[in-house]
Design an enzyme around this catalytic site. Structure first.
Site, PDB file in Angstrom:
ATOM      1  N   ASN A   1      42.328  39.855  46.883  1.00 29.42           N
ATOM      2  CA  ASN A   1      42.794  39.061  45.896  1.00 29.42           C
ATOM      3  C   ASN A   1      43.450  37.908  46.471  1.00 29.42           C
ATOM      4  OD1 ASN A   1      42.803  40.624  43.397  1.00 29.42           O
ATOM      5  ND2 ASN A   1      44.335  41.789  44.248  1.00 29.42           N
TER       6      ASN A   1
ATOM      7  N   CYS B   1      36.606  44.938  40.709  1.00 34.41           N
ATOM      8  CA  CYS B   1      36.849  43.639  40.059  1.00 34.41           C
ATOM      9  C   CYS B   1      35.537  43.652  38.975  1.00 34.41           C
ATOM     10  CB  CYS B   1      36.590  42.628  41.192  1.00 34.41           C
ATOM     11  SG  CYS B   1      36.915  41.013  40.391  1.00 34.41           S
ATOM     12  N   GLY B   2      35.936  43.690  37.832  1.00 36.94           N
ATOM     13  CA  GLY B   2      34.877  43.611  36.811  1.00 36.94           C
ATOM     14  C   GLY B   2      33.788  42.429  36.677  1.00 36.94           C
ATOM     15  N   ASN B   3      34.738  41.270  36.624  1.00 31.83           N
ATOM     16  CA  ASN B   3      33.919  40.191  36.702  1.00 31.83           C
ATOM     17  C   ASN B   3      33.111  39.604  38.050  1.00 31.83           C
ATOM     18  OD1 ASN B   3      34.533  39.063  34.122  1.00 31.83           O
ATOM     19  ND2 ASN B   3      36.635  38.511  34.820  1.00 31.83           N
TER      20      ASN B   3
ATOM     21  N   HIS C   1      46.323  49.163  34.947  1.00 27.27           N
ATOM     22  CA  HIS C   1      46.480  48.082  33.889  1.00 27.27           C
ATOM     23  C   HIS C   1      47.194  48.608  32.917  1.00 27.27           C
ATOM     24  CE1 HIS C   1      42.735  45.566  34.773  1.00 27.27           C
ATOM     25  NE2 HIS C   1      42.355  46.623  35.163  1.00 27.27           N
TER      26      HIS C   1
ATOM     27  N   ASN D   1      48.205  45.249  36.709  1.00 29.79           N
ATOM     28  CA  ASN D   1      47.652  44.048  36.031  1.00 29.79           C
ATOM     29  C   ASN D   1      47.839  44.226  34.473  1.00 29.79           C
ATOM     30  OD1 ASN D   1      45.529  43.098  37.936  1.00 29.79           O
ATOM     31  ND2 ASN D   1      45.093  45.294  38.030  1.00 29.79           N
TER      32      ASN D   1
ATOM     33  N   GLU E   1      47.296  38.808  36.611  1.00 27.91           N
ATOM     34  CA  GLU E   1      46.423  39.824  37.384  1.00 27.91           C
ATOM     35  C   GLU E   1      47.384  40.157  38.672  1.00 27.91           C
ATOM     36  OE1 GLU E   1      42.633  39.460  38.707  1.00 27.91           O
ATOM     37  OE2 GLU E   1      41.814  38.813  36.980  1.00 27.91           O
ATOM     38  N   ARG E   2      47.518  41.496  38.968  1.00 25.79           N
ATOM     39  CA  ARG E   2      48.138  42.192  40.370  1.00 25.79           C
ATOM     40  C   ARG E   2      47.361  40.972  41.502  1.00 25.79           C
ATOM     41  NH1 ARG E   2      46.713  47.982  42.514  1.00 25.79           N
ATOM     42  NH2 ARG E   2      44.864  47.156  42.422  1.00 25.79           N
TER      43      ARG E   2
ATOM     44  N   CYS F   1      39.449  38.802  33.077  1.00 28.43           N
ATOM     45  CA  CYS F   1      39.350  40.099  33.947  1.00 28.43           C
ATOM     46  C   CYS F   1      38.697  40.993  33.364  1.00 28.43           C
ATOM     47  CB  CYS F   1      40.859  40.408  33.860  1.00 28.43           C
ATOM     48  SG  CYS F   1      41.230  41.947  34.846  1.00 28.43           S
TER      49      CYS F   1
ATOM     50  N   GLY G   1      40.364  44.540  33.049  1.00 26.84           N
ATOM     51  CA  GLY G   1      41.148  44.346  32.282  1.00 26.84           C
ATOM     52  C   GLY G   1      40.631  44.350  30.698  1.00 26.84           C
TER      53      GLY G   1
HETATM   54  N1  LIG Z   1      39.665  39.863  37.977  1.00 26.53           N
HETATM   55  C1  LIG Z   1      39.165  41.123  38.207  1.00 26.53           C
HETATM   56  C2  LIG Z   1      40.296  42.233  38.636  1.00 26.53           C
HETATM   57  C3  LIG Z   1      40.504  41.680  40.214  1.00 26.53           C
HETATM   58  C4  LIG Z   1      41.563  42.875  40.863  1.00 26.53           C
HETATM   59  C5  LIG Z   1      43.042  42.823  40.356  1.00 26.53           C
HETATM   60  N2  LIG Z   1      43.659  41.634  40.597  1.00 26.53           N
HETATM   61  C6  LIG Z   1      43.609  43.825  41.006  1.00 26.53           C
HETATM   62  O1  LIG Z   1      44.450  43.816  41.913  1.00 26.53           O
HETATM   63  O2  LIG Z   1      43.517  45.092  40.503  1.00 26.53           O
HETATM   64  C7  LIG Z   1      38.458  41.811  37.179  1.00 26.53           C
HETATM   65  O3  LIG Z   1      37.486  41.083  36.543  1.00 26.53           O
HETATM   66  O4  LIG Z   1      38.170  42.911  36.963  1.00 26.53           O
END
Ligand SMILES: N[C@@H](CCC[C@H](N)C(=O)O)C(=O)O
Length: 278
Positions: free
Chosen positions: A66, A75-77, A166, A197, A215-216, A224, A227
């Site tokens: 991060n 990380c989905g995206n 989440h 998150n 986001e965390r 996200c 998310g």
């Molecule tokens: N933006 C991401 C998630 C990235 C990780 C998140 N910040 C965490 O610490 O869990 C997504 O698209 O899923």
């Protein structure tokens, strides 16, 4: 040593992608990632993603830091960008459009579609408090419509892990949520031992919701993917959504399906922005 990178985004959730195939250790440290993600003194990004050799018979391993240097499980995206990135690296030797990717949240399967979008089999969501993790309920219970006190207000929350944790809150007007101030209070709330998150969601129709995220480890982002998947699961668990819905994010829409086999599928874009050398 010069390190080549490619900047990508998935609906404005942006990443620095690094070809790390010659080593199983990221070539950038978490401290360096913080500097590279800085939007004023660095390249600017929500995270740094590494394409490493595949573990456990997978094609590749994806790791991500991060923008605060912490390492999330998934990380989905990012994984959509990752699929486009490795396909590009393979060039003419590429012989597939679907990859098995090892992540800290298990194996994910992105597929490059003919229309340029990427569809990802995100696996099964985790629903028990102990798996998420949160102490909002007993470890073997689901966390659906629990009350959480944050900033002197009671919020009705549902928690889901889609590899990473989440906390989802359904609200009347998502635009009215003061994300900047409330987000960090959710992220660091003591009921979330690994931080969280946080998604605020307005249900427009059973198959169309608007979502904003804190986001965390990265703060406010434009989208996200994990998310959006967690949002759909929370929408189904609370009876507000169908099992397939469009999740509209500030950066654009993602199509999410929670299939009958309980697996989550996410479809959306992955855009290459530019490449450079550090
Ligand atoms: N933006 C991401 C998630 C990235 C990780 C998140 N910040 C965490 O610490 O869990 C997504 O698209 O899923």
């Amino acid at each position: 040593m010069a390190i080549e990178f490619t900047k990508y985004h998935g609906l404005g959730n942006d990443f620095i992608l690094i070809d790390n195939r010659s080593s199983s250790t990221p070539v950038i440290t978490p401290e360096e990632a913080i500097k590279l993600c800085d939007r004023h003194f660095g390249i600017g990004a929500d995270g740094v993603i590494f394409a490493l050799p595949g573990e456990n018979n997978t094609d590749y391993t994806m790791r991500i830091f991060n923008s605060d240097g912490s390492e999330p499980e998934m990380c989905g995206n990012g994984i959509r960008c990752f699929a486009d990135f490795v396909a590009d690296l393979e060039g003419e030797s590429r012989n597939k459009d679907k990859y098995q990717i090892h992540t800290l949240a298990g194996v994910m399967t992105p597929q490059l579609m003919a229309d340029g979008q990427v569809k990802v089999d995100m696996g099964l969501p985790w629903l028990l408090a102990g798996e998420i993790p949160t102490t909002l309920a007993n470890a073997d219970e689901k966390v659906i419509n629990h009350t959480l006190e944050v900033a002197g207000k009671s919020w009705d929350v549902t928690c889901v892990s889609t590899g990473n944790p989440h906390c989802i809150t359904f609200v009347e007007d998502v635009a009215a949520i003061p994300l900047e101030t409330i987000g960090p209070k959710f992220e660091h709330h003591p009921v979330f031992p690994q931080r969280i998150n946080t998604e605020f969601v307005e249900v427009v129709r059973r198959d169309y919701v608007k979502m904003r995220v804190w986001e965390r480890g990265a703060g406010i982002t434009l989208a996200c993917g994990t998310g959006a998947c967690a949002t759909l699961v929370a929408g189904v668990l609370t009876g507000k959504c169908d099992r397939t819905a469009t999740v509209e994010l500030p950066g654009g829409p993602l199509l999410i399906e929670w299939a009958d086999d309980q697996r989550l599928y996410m479809t959306g874009p992955a855009e290459k922005v530019f490449a450079g050398k550090l």
